[in-house]
Design a protein around this motif. Structure first.
Motif, PDB file in Angstrom:
ATOM      1  N   TYR A  67       0.820  -1.213   0.000  1.00 37.71           N
ATOM      2  CA  TYR A  67       0.000   0.000   0.000  1.00 37.71           C
ATOM      3  C   TYR A  67       0.859   1.269   0.000  1.00 37.71           C
ATOM      4  CZ  TYR A  67      -4.689  -1.969   0.481  1.00 37.71           C
ATOM      5  OH  TYR A  67      -5.892  -2.597   0.243  1.00 37.71           O
ATOM      6  N   VAL A  71       0.327   4.013  -2.999  1.00 37.48           N
ATOM      7  CA  VAL A  71      -0.077   5.410  -2.782  1.00 37.48           C
ATOM      8  C   VAL A  71       0.986   6.381  -3.297  1.00 37.48           C
ATOM      9  CG1 VAL A  71      -0.571   7.140  -1.017  1.00 37.48           C
ATOM     10  CG2 VAL A  71      -1.580   4.850  -0.829  1.00 37.48           C
ATOM     11  N   THR A  73       3.272   6.014  -5.606  1.00 36.26           N
ATOM     12  CA  THR A  73       3.480   6.036  -7.059  1.00 36.26           C
ATOM     13  C   THR A  73       2.256   6.502  -7.835  1.00 36.26           C
ATOM     14  OG1 THR A  73       2.927   3.671  -7.135  1.00 36.26           O
ATOM     15  CG2 THR A  73       5.260   4.262  -7.017  1.00 36.26           C
ATOM     16  N   THR A  74       1.054   6.286  -7.295  1.00 37.47           N
ATOM     17  CA  THR A  74      -0.161   6.690  -8.021  1.00 37.47           C
ATOM     18  C   THR A  74      -0.650   8.072  -7.606  1.00 37.47           C
ATOM     19  OG1 THR A  74      -1.563   5.545  -6.394  1.00 37.47           O
ATOM     20  CG2 THR A  74      -0.902   4.301  -8.361  1.00 37.47           C
ATOM     21  N   THR A  75      -0.643   8.347  -6.313  1.00 34.23           N
ATOM     22  CA  THR A  75      -1.164   9.629  -5.828  1.00 34.23           C
ATOM     23  C   THR A  75      -0.118  10.736  -5.895  1.00 34.23           C
ATOM     24  OG1 THR A  75      -2.637   8.439  -4.317  1.00 34.23           O
ATOM     25  CG2 THR A  75      -2.267  10.785  -3.879  1.00 34.23           C
ATOM     26  N   TYR A  76       1.133  10.396  -5.582  1.00 41.31           N
ATOM     27  CA  TYR A  76       2.177  11.423  -5.501  1.00 41.31           C
ATOM     28  C   TYR A  76       3.200  11.341  -6.636  1.00 41.31           C
ATOM     29  CZ  TYR A  76       0.183  12.053  -0.876  1.00 41.31           C
ATOM     30  OH  TYR A  76      -0.684  12.277   0.160  1.00 41.31           O
ATOM     31  N   SER A  83      10.210   4.753  -3.997  1.00 39.34           N
ATOM     32  CA  SER A  83       9.214   4.343  -3.001  1.00 39.34           C
ATOM     33  C   SER A  83       9.681   3.150  -2.168  1.00 39.34           C
ATOM     34  CB  SER A  83       7.885   3.998  -3.680  1.00 39.34           C
ATOM     35  OG  SER A  83       7.961   2.736  -4.345  1.00 39.34           O
ATOM     36  N   GLU A 129      -9.902   5.670   3.099  1.00 36.07           N
ATOM     37  CA  GLU A 129     -10.219   6.235   1.788  1.00 36.07           C
ATOM     38  C   GLU A 129      -8.973   6.358   0.918  1.00 36.07           C
ATOM     39  OE1 GLU A 129     -12.609   7.387  -1.145  1.00 36.07           O
ATOM     40  OE2 GLU A 129     -13.387   6.996   0.871  1.00 36.07           O
ATOM     41  N   LEU A 130      -7.852   6.803   1.504  1.00 31.05           N
ATOM     42  CA  LEU A 130      -6.612   6.970   0.749  1.00 31.05           C
ATOM     43  C   LEU A 130      -6.158   5.662   0.115  1.00 31.05           C
ATOM     44  CD1 LEU A 130      -4.241   8.878  -0.002  1.00 31.05           C
ATOM     45  CD2 LEU A 130      -3.119   8.131   2.119  1.00 31.05           C
ATOM     46  N   GLY A 132      -8.187   3.371  -0.983  1.00 29.73           N
ATOM     47  CA  GLY A 132      -9.212   2.872  -1.892  1.00 29.73           C
ATOM     48  C   GLY A 132     -10.225   1.962  -1.259  1.00 29.73           C
ATOM     49  N   VAL A 137      -6.164   0.035  -4.680  1.00 29.56           N
ATOM     50  CA  VAL A 137      -5.493   1.008  -5.543  1.00 29.56           C
ATOM     51  C   VAL A 137      -5.092   0.308  -6.828  1.00 29.56           C
ATOM     52  CG1 VAL A 137      -3.561   2.624  -5.757  1.00 29.56           C
ATOM     53  CG2 VAL A 137      -4.600   2.202  -3.510  1.00 29.56           C
TER      54      VAL A 137
END
Length: 589
Positions: A67, A71, A73-76, A83, A129-130, A132, A137
């Protein structure tokens, strides 16, 4: 060299597999899954098989690694490689937080604790929520090297199995080090390990975090292989499967983890394909069959399959440590103005309403052999435990070189130069005599976990093993150096404990019934050794029931009865003391 050749051949076989003509892509996928599971199982071999801490929650640490990179690599938009250290850091911090609570548990409470936080964190992953929620995710970018994307499972195969090989080699290096001996001693000899400077709680935490980091690495690789994550692979069921892999392969053998991971993964896949064809998709019989087959395997190969496999090949006797290395420095014994090396003043120990030691006072002078005698239950071993920190005083004081040590922990006592043996032998039975004795020199080494994993501690390790070899030779057990300590007769095991204590290079040596189980000739050799130690500047305090041995050896004798001191004098005077004759020695008929 034999182990190195085996690893090299295994690595070559792994390198050849993907380029076999006609190999179905499905097999590459299976091999990738086996590699990911092997990383977790290697950690569990160390955690459960070696150090004795059963964990059902390792899948949760896979989730932390997966997780975190998902997060980042996809969100930031971070690079997957950037990472990786962050994912391991998050996993490590989570392991420290959970480990500080978990490793202090014992018995069945420890695995129950791992089940509790494993279930809790699994549901937590599905509520954030972060992350998913239960959908997880998706869209996680694949790994890449330069401009070359590793989106193909065959390309990821090389990365995964390189990590597995490095993890296996690093873990093997760790177990063959000073820290590895301390880890192996946790399972059956924790009290003895502490008495030679091992901080049991810290060592358990190190093992716990190490196993978690391997699981976190597996989760990081999983996220970039699957390119999506959700809570499903990180639940309690997966944690149980990982534990079964480590146990089935051989819970105490690093490379057995790969066998266990391979068998469990292949068996699951076979059952999921074969059983629906036989019974239809409505009948989910694979968990039942899977469980039955695993229980049967564990019943017929309780020590794991690796032990059965290793038994097919001739064993190779390890090389005897070289004595030509630079020896370890000896303890500097500073002259003291105080006449007594050890001073016990009004020491008492109560267990509820039972008084085990009652207002005992005496002192031991430097280079003196003092004996504690008395009937069973007189409080002799309890007094030893008070001196060495295994038990704490109810009242009174114990001073060593005029420093109060009455409530110090065993590692602190060992650091000050007090070593001991035990009334009931406390060796690690499946460790060699050499490794058991080398455990006594734990405080004389300084190499870290990282240095041990990277094999950078070889010079120090050679010096520690050489010191252990010298002490084994000194007590006359060189021919048994590479045998499992548990295979020796009880009397010889007591001598092994003496060699281990000497490896600490102590100022004060406490011997609890050292002559028990020895033949007459062996007792004479032991007495000669103890006199030699005294001549070299060591001070000895011993508990013994063989009065002939004690009377010929001791300078002073303290007699205990019902927890209290009834006499202290020279051997000649003790022989005729009426109170001692009445309580312990008796009179000639």
């Amino acid at each position: 060299m034999r182990a190195h050749r085996g690893i090299l051949l295994f690595a070559l076989a792994l390198a050849v597999l993907p380029i076999i003509p006609g190999l179905p892509p499905f097999w590459i996928t299976l091999l990738n899954n086996i590699g990911l599971a092997s990383l977790v199982a290697i950690g569990l071999v160390l955690l459960t098989g070696v150090s004795g801490m059963t964990s059902f929650g390792q899948a949760t640490f896979c989730g932390f690694g997966a997780y975190t990179t998902a997060v980042l690599t996809t969100t930031y938009g971070l690079s997957p490689w950037i990472s990786l250290p962050i994912a391991l850091l998050v996993t490590g911090l989570a392991a420290v937080a959970l480990g500080l609570v978990t490793v202090r548990l014992s018995g069945h409470f420890l695995p129950l604790g791992t089940i509790a936080w494993g279930i809790s964190l699994y549901f937590l992953f599905g509520k954030i929520e972060l992350l998913g929620r239960h959908d997880g995710v998706s869209g996680i970018p694949p790994l890449s090297i330069g401009s070359q994307s590793l989106i193909d499972p065959k390309a990821m195969y090389w990365v995964i199995w390189t990590c597995v090989l490095l993890a296996g080699i690093g873990t093997s290096n760790l177990l063959s080090s000073r820290i590895g001996r301390a880890i192996r001693a946790l399972r059956t000899g924790g009290v003895a390990a502490e008495s030679f400077g091992v901080n049991r709680t810290s060592m358990k935490l190190i093992v716990f975090v190490y196993a978690a980091l391997l699981a976190g690495l597996s989760g990081w690789l999983y996220a970039h292989l699957q390119r999506s994550v959700n809570p499903t692979p990180f639940g309690l069921g997966a944690g149980i499967e990982y534990l079964l892999m480590a146990t089935l392969g051989g819970a105490g053998h690093v490379w057995g983890a790969l066998i266990g991971a391979g068998l469990v993964t292949l068996l699951k896949d076979a059952l999921q394909r074969i059983l629906p064809a036989l019974f239809g998709n409505d009948v989910q019989a694979d968990p039942i069959v899977f469980g039955i087959l695993l229980v049967a395997a564990l019943h017929f190969a309780r020590e794991g399959l690796w032990s059965r496999l290793a038994a097919l090949f001739p064993s190779v006797t390890p090389a005897t440590p070289s004595l030509e290395v630079f020896p370890l420095p000896h303890r500097v014994i500073e002259k003291t103005e105080h006449a007594s090396l050890l001073s016990i003043e009004s020491a008492s120990k109560r267990f509820g309403g039972i008084i085990a030691v009652n207002d005992v006072s005496f002192s031991v002078e430097p280079q003196q052999i003092m004996a504690l005698i008395g009937p069973n239950g007189a409080g002799k071993s309890t007094l030893f435990n008070l001196i060495t920190g295994v038990l704490t005083l109810t009242s009174g004081t114990i001073r060593f070189v005029n420093e109060s040590i009455g409530n110090h922990a065993p590692p602190d006592i060992a650091q000050r130069g007090i070593a001991r043996t035990f009334q009931h032998v406390k060796l690690v039975p499946d460790m060699s005599v050499l490794d058991n004795v080398a455990l006594g020199a734990h405080l004389r080494g300084r190499s870290s976990v990282v240095a041990s994993v990277l094999h950078l501690d070889r010079t120090e390790e050679a010096r520690l093993l050489a010191e252990a070899s010298r002490q084994i030779a000194r007590v006359g057990l060189s021919e048994h150096m590479h045998k499992p300590a548990g295979s020796l007769p009880l009397g010889q095991q007591r001598i092994v404990e003496i060699a281990r204590a000497l490896c600490l290079d102590p100022r004060l040596l406490l011997l609890d019934e050292p002559a028990a189980g020895l033949r007459q000739l062996e007792k004479r050799s032991l007495a000669d050794l103890l006199r030699q130690l005294r001549a070299e500047g060591m001070t000895l305090l011993l508990v013994e029931h063989d009065m002939s041995f004690v009377m010929k050896l001791a300078d002073q004798i303290v007699v205990l009865d019902l927890g209290g001191k009834i006499a202290q004098d020279t051997p000649a005077a003790i022989k005729t003391n009426p109170a001692v004759l009445a309580a312990y020695l008796g009179t000639e008929p």
